[in-house]
Design a protein around this motif. Sequence first.
Motif, short mmCIF file in Angstrom:
data_model
loop_
_atom_site.label_atom_id
_atom_site.label_comp_id
_atom_site.label_asym_id
_atom_site.label_seq_id
_atom_site.Cartn_x
_atom_site.Cartn_y
_atom_site.Cartn_z
N THR A 166 4.62 -50.07 79.71
CA THR A 166 3.88 -50.18 78.14
C THR A 166 5.19 -50.66 77.36
O THR A 166 6.06 -50.33 77.19
N ALA A 185 -4.51 -46.63 82.65
CA ALA A 185 -3.41 -46.49 81.55
C ALA A 185 -3.96 -44.80 80.25
O ALA A 185 -3.02 -44.66 80.02
N GLY A 233 -0.48 -51.86 77.55
CA GLY A 233 -0.28 -50.91 78.76
C GLY A 233 -0.42 -51.61 79.56
O GLY A 233 -1.21 -52.77 79.83
#
Length: 738
Positions: free
Chosen positions: A570, A329, A561
């Motif tokens: 996302t 992420a 995410g």
Amino acid sequence: MPLPIPEHSPLLSTETSQPPAKKKIAILGGGVAAVSTAFELTNHEDWHEYYDITLYQMGWRLGGKGASGRNQSRADRIEEHGLHVWSGSYENAFTLLRQCYQSYEALQPSPGMRHRTWEQAFSPQNEIYLIEEIEPGKWQPWAFHIPNFAGEPGNLDETDDYNQVKTFTELLLMFLDYIQDRAEARFEPEPEIEPETSTFLRNHNLWFDSLADWLSDIPETLSSYGATLIQVIKKAVANLTDELLSNTSGAIRILLERLRSILRGLFEKGTISQHQWVLIDYGLTIACGILADDLMSKPFDSISHLKFDDWLIQHGLSDETLKSPFLSAMYDLVFAFPGGQIGVEGRDVDAATMLKVNLRVSLRNRGAPLWRMNSGMGDIVFEPLYAVLKSRGVKFKFFHEVTSLGLSPDKKSIQNINIGIQATPKKHPYNPLIKVNGFWCWPNKPVYERLKEGEALKANKIDLEIPRYPRWHFQKEITLKAGKDFDIVILGIPIAALKDLCQELIAASPAWENMVNHVQTIPTQSAQLWLRPNLHDLGWEELVKRRYPDTPTPLALPMVGNIPHTQLDTWVAMDQVLPEESWKPDEVGTLAYFTGIMDPASPTDPEASREIVKDNMLRLLNQIKPLWLFANQIDGDNKLDWNLLAAPDSLQGQSRFDYQYFRANVAPSERYTLSVTGSKQFRLRGDQSQFERLYLVGDWTNNGLNLGMVEAAVMSALQVSKALIGMPLEISGEDDFF
């Protein structure tokens, strides 16, 4: 008080003994960096005495990669270039915007403004979720609740301890507190003391003399208890000054590595969870790496030749953490996949940049860790900036597309700027704004009735934000000349567009050639879906409750995410902007923004690329049930029920999907700026353009942050302002983190 203009500034240059004539500044571009430069240069009462400013902008609006517009034919919905969420660590950006709102609110007569203060314009965000695929077709959320920090973002008048972590010792103590809070009760005695640990503790010859008195009292059994070891390290760190730390960093690192070994064993025994291990492992790896590479005294750039992943592995990061959704992420946050391949193999950010950004975003915040805008970025950021700058006397030239910059015969300075006029206002100056529900906003297309060519532009669906758009020609071409039309040029056009615009500069300067060839960019994609159900009825809250039964409902708006099997990985629920749009009651329950990278080989034609975005979104919606449990129409089907999408009743089936908003940011001026390993050395500072009269602003410059972020763009603007007028005196974060 007059401006403290530096002696070297071209604003003071003159060949006579008379006071210098007022200089003409031409700003090229209308994105965050360009507009921020105009704001900072005019944020002083006597600026008119030294210069005047004209901003030249392609198309009909300000914003660049941060532009948004209202679609008046579809409920005044907000259509963005992408997803924009600010960090509480954006000290410079929030400072500038707070100053803007002070001027904005004071404008008389007051314009139609809904968000009159920054507090009304932004909302804090504490929750972040990551998605893990625990088995094929079954997803599980991983929740992070990040606590609020003291103070307010961008408040220069505050005396609170905003920079909660100012030194490495404070950082380490904060992280050790985190470990102790989460793991202390889980430590179990080990049967024997490892000889090397015992020997180290008894002989403590690496320790600085001032620490010997309490080290001699450490019980020999300390390695049997991880919690005791944490206390030892905390006591060691708490007694260190920077000077002492430089002499004891090796010892501290050995203790930290021992602690990581203990915790690794607890993870393997199942006494701490993988989520806990990943966070602890990541933090201890960074701490050990900072100590090992002496980044308390050396600049972060000393590791800029390394990939961030490689640097982490070098300092002991486990494979579980390397491949975890948590670390993935972080790369998603900065679109750091230069080849378009999502995954460990495809990601690349240099270690210095990623470490600095990571630490700032995680630890140097005011207020909340993240801040959402309560309307489109055009409404929240660029309309107030435009209103204030216009009131100050800045001139705006819309529909002015820069086609090239030309050099003087000696190749040392900017001689001319060639511009194509895309369209002709019926009345000058062109008014770019419209009113939505009584408030000024940017439209999603030009106001055609205000242009002589409006009917033709509308009929041919011409996009004036695409350079040299096919099927359209300039109404005329003009040349701005040095000494007549401009004295100083501030170039705020994104770097991917400069290969075409700055060919003379590239040919004349190896530094320019290196910069445009090594500072890479990547196209991005985004989609916005307006859905009839709210998040509860869509099934998101149920998914979270199954994983975290004690979570209170209703949940905060999610930011999610690491969605599997898609580049649109996302998702953020942007329900807070729905009151700004003009939907009928109960017509829309939630608004979903999706974003991610796009294949660099995607076609540069925006319409062809837009179809790719739609196909990517369709593939995601065909597996959406693990994310939205109640989104399917037929039991057992993972596909989205089209009837859940908000659209006119006359539209059925997939046509309701086509009614949503999709965008491919493939044009050179819209691509996201990366910081691939080894590229930082080729970035030019804004005041080191290699050519007289020319200054550079943008997230692509060497601005101290060096990634595609609003904060980096604002920092570049402040650097140029400081070079020209001596203000601001300091730029937060321009140097290394500590």
